[in-house]
Design an enzyme around this catalytic site. Structure first.
Site, mmCIF file in Angstrom:
data_model
loop_
_atom_site.group_PDB
_atom_site.id
_atom_site.type_symbol
_atom_site.label_atom_id
_atom_site.label_comp_id
_atom_site.label_asym_id
_atom_site.label_seq_id
_atom_site.Cartn_x
_atom_site.Cartn_y
_atom_site.Cartn_z
ATOM 1 N N HIS A 21 -7.284 4.562 8.674
ATOM 2 C CA HIS A 21 -6.611 5.841 8.504
ATOM 3 C C HIS A 21 -7.552 6.916 7.977
ATOM 4 O O HIS A 21 -8.052 6.827 6.856
ATOM 5 C CB HIS A 21 -5.435 5.667 7.533
ATOM 6 C CG HIS A 21 -4.396 6.739 7.635
ATOM 7 N ND1 HIS A 21 -3.331 6.820 6.767
ATOM 8 C CD2 HIS A 21 -4.248 7.767 8.506
ATOM 9 C CE1 HIS A 21 -2.563 7.850 7.110
ATOM 10 N NE2 HIS A 21 -3.108 8.438 8.150
ATOM 11 N N TYR A 58 2.098 7.658 3.531
ATOM 12 C CA TYR A 58 3.339 8.385 3.751
ATOM 13 C C TYR A 58 4.312 8.158 2.587
ATOM 14 O O TYR A 58 5.013 7.155 2.523
ATOM 15 C CB TYR A 58 3.986 7.964 5.065
ATOM 16 C CG TYR A 58 3.105 8.145 6.278
ATOM 17 C CD1 TYR A 58 2.051 9.054 6.279
ATOM 18 C CD2 TYR A 58 3.311 7.397 7.437
ATOM 19 C CE1 TYR A 58 1.243 9.217 7.387
ATOM 20 C CE2 TYR A 58 2.512 7.565 8.548
ATOM 21 C CZ TYR A 58 1.471 8.471 8.517
ATOM 22 O OH TYR A 58 0.663 8.633 9.622
#
Length: 328
Positions: free
Chosen positions: A149, A65
């Site tokens: 992830h 992010y």
């Protein structure tokens, strides 16, 4: 419905078989890393302050992010405000290492990120390096939850390298819970049935537009007492914004999807309920779901999300929405 200490969405509930607790409503920090558009430092801090004031105590982040930007901003807020470490729960992710490189503005849909590029690495060494770098960026002493992830094309490496490393860190007490976060259900179901995860974070696959997680993933999690966190409840925005340029799964919404969303919105409007409120509350109807994680890029968005999750939604509306799903 109120708990002893605040609104029901602030209730701290156990995450699967672990000793970790999360609030029913959590904040995802991808927008604070500049997802789709840049966010300034002050706005990011105000967003997190609004979430804290609202009683939210679970925060999810990742190196991906904003190429570390979200981790830095979240850590700066939590450590700078002096909140007791036991008062909140934080998850981050492994699988993408950040290395120096020329990243273009808007690289991988993030704006305002530093000059770093993402390199996939699901090896044991990659896990240890990623976690160490996340701790350094955030300034936190530990993460409660660490998630694999998006290992979509990397099953073998993830299950033979990253997962054993996370299990070792959990056994040593370096992390308290481990899991996987993905935008698909098939591989998450494999992780649940073939490994010993504490939780999953499934994004976009248990929403008013896509209930596919209910087919196999949620039953498997219920059977094995694996906690379920649901993200992407707005499917990248369309269930919160029915504009012609609405996004669905990180891309412009196909016309068929937009028509379906408009029909859902019209149904909700008959009962005076915002579509976004129904979308936010929907996952929590399933007994296997522990909590929902909602991204926010401003204090106003936090306020709106809290209003939506506390909205009164009649059972008749749920029945109508369920019937629309059954009838295609």
């Amino acid at each position: 419905m109120l708990s002893a200490e605040g609104p029901w969405y602030t209730e701290r509930v156990p995450l699967g078989r672990s000793d970790v607790t999360v609030s029913r409503l959590g904040v995802g920090t991808a927008p604070l890393g500049g997802l789709f558009s840049a966010v300034g430092e002050r706005q990011a801090a105000d967003t997190l302050e609004a979430a804290w004031t609202a009683g939210i105590r679970y925060f999810d982040t990742a190196p991906h992010y904003g190429a570390g930007l979200a981790e830095r901003r979240l850590g700066a807020f939590l450590t700078g405000a002096g909140h007791p470490r036991s008062a909140y729960t934080v998850s981050t992710k492994v699988g993408r290492l950040l290395v120096p490189g020329a990243s273009a503005p808007g690289d991988e849909a993030f704006h305002g990120a530093p000059g770093l590029v993402r390199v996939r690495d699901y090896s044991a060494e990659g896990v240890y390096r990623s976690l160490a770098e996340s701790l350094e960026r955030s300034g936190l002493d530990a993460f409660d939850i660490v998630l694999l992830h998006d290992p979509d094309e990397h099953w073998e490496e993830a299950v033979t390298g990253a997962y054993p490393a996370l299990a070792r860190l959990r056994a040593e007490g370096a992390v308290r819970a481990i899991g996987a976060g993905m935008n698909q259900t098939a591989m998450l179901t494999r992780f649940v049935t073939e490994t010993d995860l504490d939780c999953v974070l499934v994004a976009g696959r248990y929403s008013l537009l896509d209930r596919s997680a209910a087919d196999e993933l949620l039953p498997a999690c219920a059977e094995r007492k694996v906690g379920v966190l649901v993200g992407g409840v707005f499917n990248s925005g369309i269930l919160a914004n029915l504009a012609p340029d609405a996004m669905y799964d990180y891309a412009p919404a196909p016309e068929a999807v937009r028509r379906h969303a408009l029909a859902l919105g019209a149904c909700c409007a008959e009962y005076g309920v915002p579509l976004a409120a129904a979308a936010l509350r929907f996952p929590l109807r399933h007994p296997a779901v522990t909590g929902v994680v909602i991204g926010a890029r401003s204090a106003q968005e936090v306020t709106v999300n809290v209003a939506h999750i506390t909205a009164t939604i009649p059972e008749e509306l749920w029945a109508r929405l369920d019937a629309m799903e059954r009838n295609g």
